[in-house]
Design an enzyme around this catalytic site. Sequence first.
Site: not given
Length: 157
Positions: A73-75, A111-112, A126
């Site tokens: 739901l992120c733009h 969020m970014e 990793d």
Amino acid sequence: MSLTHFDQSGQAHMVDVSAKTATLREAVAEGRVRMTPETLALAQGGAAKGDVLGVARLAGIMGAKRTADLIPLCHPLPLSKVSLELEADPGLPGIRVTATVRTTGPTGVEMEALTAVTTACLTIYDMLKAVEKGIEIQGIRLLSKTGGKSGPYRAAP
């Protein structure tokens, strides 16, 4: 207070930001990758796969740019700045990762910033997992954000 990603009937939806004013918005997030001192020395000196911190920095930038592809739901946002600081901390022992993300737009970049930190931390794991499987990713959180209707936020120390 209601959750913004659900409509009145409880269905998930993307928040309509079309009426919001475009403002300068910035978010800063952090995380830690904890490992043995020996593995930290490898991370700083170049492991067999190459420059661990350099690759993790690039991965974090790429992660921030792909946030809308990962979080439903992120733009999608035009990012004007994505920077990552990766600092070796012998006292942890491990690496502290901090991301700063900036945009001018109608919605924030929290969020970014969080995705940038998470992606960088996962990349460190990793690249070093061949020598230490027990590496821990810890403390991913939003440190601060500015801009937008809800105003500034700063996490407690």
